[in-house]
Design a protein around this motif. Structure first.
Motif, mmCIF file in Angstrom:
data_model
loop_
_atom_site.group_PDB
_atom_site.id
_atom_site.type_symbol
_atom_site.label_atom_id
_atom_site.label_comp_id
_atom_site.label_asym_id
_atom_site.label_seq_id
_atom_site.Cartn_x
_atom_site.Cartn_y
_atom_site.Cartn_z
ATOM 1 N N SER A 113 0.748 -1.417 0.081
ATOM 2 C CA SER A 113 0.162 -0.017 -0.356
ATOM 3 C C SER A 113 0.594 1.102 -0.029
ATOM 4 O O SER A 113 2.254 1.154 0.662
ATOM 5 N N ARG A 114 -0.072 2.436 -0.952
ATOM 6 C CA ARG A 114 0.862 3.578 -0.960
ATOM 7 C C ARG A 114 -0.265 4.839 -0.612
ATOM 8 O O ARG A 114 -1.219 4.312 -0.690
ATOM 9 N N HIS A 115 0.257 6.030 0.800
ATOM 10 C CA HIS A 115 -0.625 6.709 0.810
ATOM 11 C C HIS A 115 0.061 8.057 0.716
ATOM 12 O O HIS A 115 0.696 8.393 0.872
ATOM 13 N N THR A 116 -0.372 8.575 -0.495
ATOM 14 C CA THR A 116 -0.164 10.342 -1.104
ATOM 15 C C THR A 116 -1.043 11.397 -0.825
ATOM 16 O O THR A 116 -1.819 10.597 -1.424
ATOM 17 N N PHE A 117 -0.611 12.448 -0.723
ATOM 18 C CA PHE A 117 -1.618 12.967 -0.813
ATOM 19 C C PHE A 117 -2.420 13.866 -1.980
ATOM 20 O O PHE A 117 -1.596 13.315 -3.083
ATOM 21 N N TYR A 118 -3.888 13.774 -2.298
ATOM 22 C CA TYR A 118 -4.280 14.150 -3.543
ATOM 23 C C TYR A 118 -5.078 15.557 -3.300
ATOM 24 O O TYR A 118 -5.753 15.960 -2.957
ATOM 25 N N ASN A 119 -4.502 16.043 -4.693
ATOM 26 C CA ASN A 119 -5.183 18.044 -5.004
ATOM 27 C C ASN A 119 -6.086 17.426 -6.025
ATOM 28 O O ASN A 119 -6.652 18.707 -6.131
ATOM 29 N N GLY A 120 -6.781 16.448 -5.604
ATOM 30 C CA GLY A 120 -7.692 16.054 -6.965
ATOM 31 C C GLY A 120 -9.103 16.907 -6.754
ATOM 32 O O GLY A 120 -10.593 16.444 -7.274
ATOM 33 N N LEU A 121 -9.544 17.162 -5.569
ATOM 34 C CA LEU A 121 -10.524 17.094 -4.889
ATOM 35 C C LEU A 121 -10.729 18.246 -4.636
ATOM 36 O O LEU A 121 -9.411 19.315 -3.868
ATOM 37 N N PRO A 122 -11.837 19.524 -3.846
ATOM 38 C CA PRO A 122 -11.436 21.167 -3.328
ATOM 39 C C PRO A 122 -11.674 20.462 -2.347
ATOM 40 O O PRO A 122 -10.558 21.402 -1.689
#
Length: 559
Positions: A113-122
């Motif tokens: 598993s990999r957790h990354t910051f996602y900027n595709g949402l408001p």
């Protein structure tokens, strides 16, 4: 876990999926992905999940999206195992982890598993991209286990195995090869034959290797000399080692050290030649007295003609004891060694010697019978004299011969006013050799010890064997210190290592010293006092020899 980490480094699937997800603005593609992907907002609510995610947990998409993570995984697991990693990712930190988890039917699965910051949402969100790699990990672990088992099996083989590259550099070898070279793996791998053996031997082996590297499989004997000077004969099989694209990338060698085997074969051939060509009748008998084989002299002059080769002939059918006191078949049944007069059925007298060969359990399994012409009385007289005065095993004078010589030596010392010492030698740790290796090997040790003792004394001195592991040395001396010096030299010589059936062992000795005329007035006393001093030496573990006069002195002082 080392195998898992290695596999994950080679197959970083979560990273590839994360890159794909960040490069796409359309989350609808998740419905086509079999990997476990979810988008979780900063309040820990699912905003989107992949088809693989719903399949793994056995829940439809609409039953997950909009739910709090704790509703799917439980509050306790959420707080302890999930939330800390989500929080790190929300702060912009990239989190990688691997863990075992259960799917919707309760199976344990290994997740990358990999957790990354996602900027595709408001709002701030985390993209969790995971893949079920249980099958790959299981296969990798099984492959590692199989490799270890194969290595263990190869190391257990008695023959040695090695792999060389195209330049003749050793790449791998088994334990037997390490033992054969008497080197550790680190001193073999990365080296070539130029480093391990003489230049001549290395060139010879490299010539054979070149034939193999041209695509030939060869089987040959290789006689090599190593850097320590040891020469060995190897029975070698060498085959080309091919890569996946069918190119030769080295060779595999499988070999056996046949030095002793070939030497034994050579000795057997020589013994067979001597057996056949000697003019004296010789027989090989089984333990029941039946003839297994006989030489030409025996067949021509002794054995009666046989009507059929299908039936074994017993030696007792035509050989009898000369004096008639003991049947020859009884001798074969009860004696390991025997010598005496026999007569053939035709009335021809012989002097017979019978010696047994022993099996692994030290039990006679065959006998060698040699007949010598007994018509010469001189031969008979000399043989009887040897039996009476000399030890049959070592050839040293026996007790009777010792006493005769010692009486003469005492008379000589008395006339010349000289000193003489008797050294009574008793071997320690000899019984365990008989118990472990058998009496045949024990006899060989006694013969070797007798030889070592003779090396340390002058020709004018006397050495005799008077019992199982007891020897007497009689020497002329100038002083008592000279006797002690000889005793110490004898101990050092006796305690040199012995090789018995390829095993190294040692025996020690205790020596008692008695001086004429200081300790005794006659031969009997001289030997008795040396015997007492020897037992005193045995009682004190810190000394190997003891003088009789020192025992008497200590007794008088009350020590």
């Amino acid at each position: 876990m080392n195998i898992k980490k290695q596999f994950l480094q080679e197959n970083d699937s979560a990273l590839k999926l994360t890159d794909l997800l960040h490069n796409s603005a359309d989350l609808s593609l998740l419905s086509a992905l079999e990997d476990l992907i979810s988008i979780v907002d900063e309040n820990y609510y699912y905003r989107a999940v992949s088809a693989g995610y719903t399949k793994f947990f056995g829940i439809q998409n609409e039953a997950i999206v909009g739910k709090h993570v704790s509703e799917l995984h439980g509050q306790e697991r959420f707080e302890q195992c999930i939330k800390p990693f989500l929080d790190k990712a929300l702060q912009g930190e990239e989190v990688s982890l691997q863990f075992w988890g259960k799917n919707h039917i309760g199976e344990d699965r290994f997740i990358d598993s990999r957790h990354t910051f996602y900027n595709g949402l408001p709002t701030k969100s985390v993209a969790v991209v995971a893949r079920d790699i249980t099958d790959q990990i299981t296969s990798h672990i099984a492959l590692g286990k199989e490799k270890r088992m194969l290595t263990t099996m190869i190391d257990a083989l008695p023959g040695f195995i090695f792999i060389k590259d195209n330049n003749g550099v050793y790449q791998r070898c088994n334990r037997s090869f390490e033992v054969f070279l008497n080197k550790e793996n680190k001193d073999i791998i990365g080296f070539s034959d130029d480093d391990l053996m003489s230049k001549k031997s290395a060139n010879y082996i490299k010539a054979n290797d070149r034939r193999v590297l041209q695509g030939n499989e060869i089987r040959c004997d290789e006689k090599v000399t190593y850097n320590n000077g040891e020469q060995r004969l190897l029975d070698m099989l060498k085959i080309p080692l091919y890569s996946d694209d069918k190119n030769i990338e080295g060779l595999v060698g499988i070999g056996y050290d046949v030095t002793e085997e070939r030497e034994t074969q050579s000795k057997l051939k020589l013994a067979a030649l001597v057996f056949e060509t000697t003019s004296e009748p010789c027989f090989i008998l089984d333990k029941n007295g039946y003839i297994q084989t006989a030489n030409v002299a025996a067949k021509s002059n002794i054995m009666p003609s046989q009507k059929s080769d299908k039936h074994l002939l017993s030696i007792t059918d035509f050989i009898f004891c000369y004096d008639g006191n003991l049947l020859f078949k009884e001798i074969i049944a009860t004696k390991r060694q025997w010598a005496g007069d026999v007569i053939t059925k035709g009335g021809q007298p012989f002097l017979a010697t019978l010696n047994s060969t022993l099996d692994d359990n030290n039990i006679p399994d065959n006998y060698v019978l040699i007949l010598r012409d007994n018509t010469s009385s001189k031969i008979k007289e000399m043989d009887l004299a040897n039996k009476a005065y000399y030890d049959y095993l070592t050839g040293l004078p026996n007790r009777l011969q010792l006493e005769n010589n010692l009486n003469s030596a005492i008379i000589r010392c008395e006339r010349q006013n000289k000193l003489m010492a008797a050294l009574f030698i008793d071997l320690d740790k000899f019984k365990p050799i008989n118990d472990q290796f058998g009496h045949f090997e024990g006899d060989k040790v006694l013969i070797e010890i007798a030889t070592r003792i003779k090396l340390e004394i002058r020709k004018i001195d006397l050495v005799a064997r008077i019992g199982g592991d007891e020897f007497i040395v009689i020497i002329d001396i100038e002083s008592i210190d000279q006797a002690k010096h000889v005793a110490q030299k004898l101990i050092e010589q006796i305690e040199q290592p012995l090789i018995i059936q390829k095993s190294s062992t040692t025996v020690t000795a205790s020596i008692g010293i008695s001086i004429y005329p200081e300790d005794a007035n006659n031969a009997k006393e001289l030997l008795e006092h040396a015997d007492q001093a020897m037992y005193e030496a045995k009682l004190h573990k810190d000394v190997s020899y003891c003088c009789y006069h020192e025992i008497i002195k200590n007794d008088q002082l009350g020590c």
